[in-house]
Every structure is written in structure tokens, then in C-alpha cells.
Scaffold this motif. Structure first.
Motif, short mmCIF file in Angstrom:
data_model
loop_
_atom_site.label_atom_id
_atom_site.label_comp_id
_atom_site.label_asym_id
_atom_site.label_seq_id
_atom_site.Cartn_x
_atom_site.Cartn_y
_atom_site.Cartn_z
N ALA A 68 0.83 -1.21 0.00
CA ALA A 68 0.00 0.00 0.00
C ALA A 68 0.86 1.25 0.00
O ALA A 68 0.56 2.24 -0.69
N VAL A 97 -8.20 2.50 -0.81
CA VAL A 97 -7.27 1.37 -0.86
C VAL A 97 -8.08 0.09 -1.05
O VAL A 97 -8.97 -0.22 -0.26
N VAL A 145 -4.20 1.45 -4.97
CA VAL A 145 -4.51 2.70 -4.29
C VAL A 145 -4.89 3.77 -5.30
O VAL A 145 -4.21 3.95 -6.31
#
Length: 153
Positions: A68, A97, A145
Motif C-alpha cells: 500500500a 485502498v 490505491v
């Protein structure tokens, strides 16, 4: 006040090259003072760095958190490229996300912290966020993301 480019230097972070789209889209668009990025996957050096669904029998959540962070850095690179430099971005507005998740995994928020913590280190401000578990992501990525940045005036 410290600029985003100064913070990147202090943190020892270099923005990566903007990833080339793998389908019919652009990496980022500007709309009414907000730069919105397309979904960015954890590509590093032109290769997918983190793959597989997250969960007890899958990808480790800590690895997914790192994924991430990498996705968020890629999104920042795309936004900065469109805006004319990272210092043209005032702050993060919203982060979404997506986490490829096995049915037993419910820690999407912890994975998403990888993106949020990076943006906090660079911009020093809070943002809205969604963390969503999905069955599969493009190219088998663990995380994707999307980010929105307010353009500096």
C-alpha cells in the motif's frame, strides 16, 4: 513551512517514474482543483512487487501494508507529474485502498495505513479514506490505491 519536496528529501524518498497505463486510461486527471489518480498497483522497477490475496493462508498483512505504501508513492508520482511537481500538491483529500483479500481477512484498514502513514509523513495532514476488500486486483496485485490531492493555489 516544510514543502512536500523537502519532506521527501528528509525521508530519503525519491518519486518513481510514473507507471505506464496497462489499459485505456491515464495515470491522473485534474478536475476543479483536485488531482485524481487512477488506481496504482505496487509496481517497482517496472515489475509487480507484491502479488496475491491477503489473509491467513495468503500474503502477510505487513507485506500488504508495504505494498500500500508503494502504491501510494506511485499515485503521488502520477499526481505530481500532472500537477507540475510535488510542491504543486497542497494536501491529500481522499485515499481509497483496495486489498485483495481471502475470505478470512478483515484487516483492510491496517493494510491501508501503509498509504495513509506515507501521506501523513509527507503532507502532515489528515485525509478521508476508504479501505475495501476485493477478490482480485489487476495483474494479481495485493493492493491498489487511488488518491485525490488538492492543487496548491
Amino acid at each position: 513551512m516544510t514543502t512536500p519536496s523537502q519532506r521527501l528529501v528528509e525521508l530519503g524518498i525519491e518519486l518513481p517514474p510514473v507507471a505506464a497505463p496497462v489499459a485505456a486510461y491515464v495515470p491522473a486527471v485534474l478536475d476543479r482543483g483536485v488531482v485524481r489518480t487512477s488506481g496504482q498497483i505496487p509496481v517497482e522497477g517496472g515489475a509487480l512487487a507484491y502479488a496475491g490475496a491477503v489473509g491467513e493462508q495468503g500474503t502477510d498483512p505487513q507485506d500488504a501494508k508495504e505494498a500500500a505504501r508503494l502504491c501510494a508513492l506511485n499515485a503521488l508520482a502520477a499526481a505530481a507529474d500532472l500537477a507540475g511537481g510535488v510542491d504543486r500538491l497542497a494536501h491529500v483529500v481522499k485515499v481509497t485502498v483496495f486489498v485483495a483479500s481471502l475470505p478470512d481477512f478483515t484487516g483492510q484498514a491496517g493494510v491501508a495505513n501503509g498509504a495513509s502513514e506515507l501521506y501523513g509523513e509527507i503532507f502532515g495532514s489528515a485525509h478521508a479514506r476508504s479501505a475495501v476488500g476485493v477478490a482480485v486486483l489487476p495483474l494479481g496485485a495485493s493492493v491498489e490505491v487511488e488518491a485525490e490531492f488538492a492543487l496548491a493555489r
